[in-house]
Design an enzyme around this catalytic site. Structure first.
Site, PDB file in Angstrom:
ATOM      1  N   GLU A 161      13.026  41.328  75.434  1.00 18.97           N
ATOM      2  CA  GLU A 161      13.664  40.049  75.097  1.00 18.97           C
ATOM      3  C   GLU A 161      13.925  39.895  73.602  1.00 18.97           C
ATOM      4  O   GLU A 161      14.942  39.336  73.196  1.00 18.97           O
ATOM      5  CB  GLU A 161      12.803  38.876  75.589  1.00 18.97           C
ATOM      6  CG  GLU A 161      12.817  38.668  77.098  1.00 18.97           C
ATOM      7  CD  GLU A 161      11.825  39.546  77.834  1.00 18.97           C
ATOM      8  OE1 GLU A 161      11.110  40.332  77.173  1.00 18.97           O
ATOM      9  OE2 GLU A 161      11.747  39.458  79.078  1.00 18.97           O
ATOM     10  N   HIS A 181       6.371  30.405  84.915  1.00 20.13           N
ATOM     11  CA  HIS A 181       7.771  30.531  85.355  1.00 20.13           C
ATOM     12  C   HIS A 181       8.394  29.169  85.660  1.00 20.13           C
ATOM     13  O   HIS A 181       9.344  29.083  86.423  1.00 20.13           O
ATOM     14  CB  HIS A 181       7.863  31.404  86.617  1.00 20.13           C
ATOM     15  CG  HIS A 181       7.760  32.860  86.348  1.00 20.13           C
ATOM     16  ND1 HIS A 181       6.586  33.463  85.984  1.00 20.13           N
ATOM     17  CD2 HIS A 181       8.695  33.845  86.376  1.00 20.13           C
ATOM     18  CE1 HIS A 181       6.797  34.761  85.824  1.00 20.13           C
ATOM     19  NE2 HIS A 181       8.066  35.017  86.042  1.00 20.13           N
TER      20      HIS A 181
END
Lengths: 324, 326
Positions: B61, B130
């Site tokens: 990322e 999440h």
């Protein structure tokens, strides 16, 4: 040494220009120049040897010690000095200063106050070259300390995976800020890490401008031809402290003296060209004079320039949006 | 003007296709977007149409965002998919110190036309790592724009505007929004990046919301309006950086009452900033205490019973309306 005379003069000019720029910054620091400044003295052969192989359209990313890369890429001395003076006429209009010096007009995409901040930027700039089918190469300068950041791993892996035209040039000066690389880095040669990504890694004497030039030439040519990224490690030494004003408690004065006396990249270069007689003394003197004139002009320009208007401080927070 | 019913995911896919067709410097990369077509199918088929301009990436990322900055500085217009906005913390230095700063600190020499697509919000039963709404972090970072679509149509319009912008834009799209259906104009849709929209006009009370949660707000409003026979004004912020102060202030001066409601945690949320703006600029017009509606101050638990107790919904919005309308 197979370089022609013009190239030799050019290399000398670039190395000395950086050296004299930094010496002038040191002289003015604490007076006209304020704020953190990290000098490149002793490492001039790296930026010069590498950038002498680059075209104007090629791109470089730099570090917190960015003056040398900026000048070697061909930056304007007036605008560079004015930036360090915090003037409106500086490269960054006084918004950046030493640690965020950039010269987009010559493909220098910015110094970086974050150690290891350039890896991904250089990799992305190389991605744009690939996607837009351009032939330009990107060079990412970084230090031995930065090679311990995770950004190094992610960026080099991505560049290797996509075969991007980027050369990562490590200036291994043995010190990560004030910590010796023996106490911070698990390998002696940063270039050895290239093997982990299946790319080429070369280590050279970074104070020998010819060694840097030749190795960089090979790797840059290969990258331009689509052969992908590589790591070039140049072993060098930082003569000044980590920053101007650094008390340097972590190293001995004799260590610094030893490098200064016996391994100065500019003196080594002069010795080599004097031995072959390719460049005459008047020609050498001429380069020195040119640089002194250029410096004097740049300093005067910076001193005469206007300071930024406080009301304009919020300008450039956002880029102007084009009409849709 | 014809409108066609579409799910959010398809509307944003259209935005990608149209902009990639229009401008060859636009490209997109992220994890699992070629074969999988993105977690919610928001990239399906794109690789077949645009080849190498659509790329799968390693799970890196930091590199994705940082390379996006470099790609943009070098003249590209990258769109980077972050998979889940919950992983945005991994990339924070690239966002905070590179993406947001490059234009300013280099004195405007380079620009960063980079879009980060960041699917956020509660992903039911996925628990703490999440299911977050972290947009409030980005309210006080100058140099970036932050938009949060609430419908398929403004999802398409905001994404197209973000891709055309010369500034870095974070595009927070709620995970539950991808399958939501809505009418989308058949002609060109461009939604301004800095303007709120009054989606429901009223005089009795102002509710400021954004994103997927706007749907919960509208549910509560429908019930409350029937019961009280008064009209409630609902503002969809669409952008939280910048916040369209003018639209909010104008509405609050008219209604004198304000609720700010979002899926994100209430403490330190966008609602706090909106409440402060109103307190500073419309204090004399406020007739009742401002109410913020948001999630409880807790990581999201797994067990459905616990999850429900921490998250917020139309019920909380309705309770807030009741307090202000009595």
């Amino acid at each position: 040494m197979t370089l022609n005379k013009d190239k030799l003069i050019d290399i000398y000019y670039n190395m000395l220009r950086i050296r004299r720029f930094e010496e002038t910054v040191k002289k003015k620091h604490g007076k006209q120049i304020i704020g953190p400044a990290h000098l490149y003295i002793g490492e001039e052969a790296v930026a010069t040897g590498v950038c002498s192989n680059l075209l104007r359209e090629d791109l470089v990313t730099s570090t917190h010690r960015g003056h040398g890369h900026t000048l070697a890429k061909g930056a304007n001395l007036r605008k560079a000095f004015a930036e360090l003076y915090g003037k409106e006429t500086g490269y960054c209009k006084g918004r950046g200063g030493s640690m965020h010096l950039a010269a987009f007009d010559v493909g220098m995409l910015g110094a970086n106050g974050v150690v290891g901040g350039g890896f991904n930027i250089a990799t992305g700039a190389a991605l744009t070259q690939q996607i837009l089918n351009k032939k330009n190469v990107v060079v990412c300068f970084f230090g031995d300390g930065a090679s311990n950041r995770g950004t190094f791993h992610e960026a080099v892996n991505l560049a290797a995976l996509w075969n991007l035209p980027v050369i990562y040039v490590c200036e291994n000066n043995g010190w990560a800020s004030t910590t010796n690389s023996l106490d911070s880095t698990a390998v002696v040669n940063i270039a050895d890490r290239a093997r982990g990504y299946g790319i080429k890694g070369i280590t050279v004497d970074g104070n020998d401008v010819f060694a840097v030039y030749n190795a960089a030439q090979k790797l840059i040519k290969a990258a331009r031809n689509g052969d992908g990224p590589a790591i070039l490690e140049a072993k060098t030494y930082r003569i000044e402290g980590h920053f101007l004003g650094d008390p340097q408690k972590y190293r001995t004065a004799s260590e610094v003296e030893e490098w200064k006396l016996n391994n100065d990249p500019i003196e080594r270069f002069l010795k080599a060209i004097r031995a072959t007689g390719e460049v005459s003394e008047p020609e050498i003197e001429n380069v020195k004079r040119r640089i002194e004139d250029e410096l004097e002009d740049a300093v005067q320009f910076a001193e005469r320039s206007i300071v930024p208007t406080p009301e304009d401080a919020l300008e450039d927070v956002y880029a102007k949006e084009a009409a849709r | 003007m014809t409108k066609v019913l579409k799910i959010f995911s398809d509307a944003t896919l259209e935005a990608m296709e149209e902009e990639m067709q229009r401008d060859p410097s636009v490209f997109v990369y992220g994890e699992d977007i070629i074969k999988q077509g993105g977690i919610w199918g928001q990239f399906k088929g794109l690789h077949n149409k645009f080849g190498d301009r659509v790329r799968d990436t390693p799970i890196s990322e930091t590199a994705l965002v940082g390379a996006g900055v470099g790609a943009a500085l070098a003249g590209g217009r990258p769109v980077v998919d972050l998979h889940y906005a919950d992983f945005i913390g991994i990339t924070m230095d690239e966002i905070l110190n590179q993406m947001a700063k490059a234009h300013y600190m280099f004195g405007g020499q380079g620009k960063v036309p980079l879009v980060l697509r960041a699917p956020d919000g509660v992903f039911p039963h996925a628990a703490a790592q999440h299911s977050q709404s972290l947009e409030t972090w980005f309210v006080s970072i100058p140099g970036i724009k932050v938009v949060i679509p609430s419908t398929p149509e403004n999802g398409k319009g905001l994404l197209k505007a973000a891709i055309r912008s010369n500034n870095p834009v974070i595009f927070f799209e709620n995970k539950k929004l991808f399958s939501v259906k809505g009418l989308v104009r058949d002609s060109e849709v461009i939604t301004p990046l800095d303007k709120a929209e009054i989606v429901h006009k009223g005089e009795a009370l102002t509710i400021v919301s954004y994103g997927y949660f706007l749907g919960e707000v509208l549910k509560a409003v429908e019930i409350a309006e029937k019961k009280h026979s008064s009209r409630i004004e609902v503002i969809d912020l669409r952008s939280i950086n910048p916040i369209d102060e003018e639209t909010i202030i104008k509405s609050v001066k008219k209604t004198g009452k304000l609720i700010i409601a979002h899926e994100a945690i209430k403490i330190g949320g966008v609602g706090s900033e909106v409440a402060a703006i109103v307190a500073e600029k419309a204090f004399d017009y406020i007739k009742k205490p401002i109410i913020r509606v948001g999630a409880k101050f807790s990581p999201l638990p797994f067990s459905p019973q616990l999850e429900e107790s921490v998250t917020t919904s139309s019920k909380d919005v309705l309770a807030a309306i009741e307090k202000l309308l009595v």
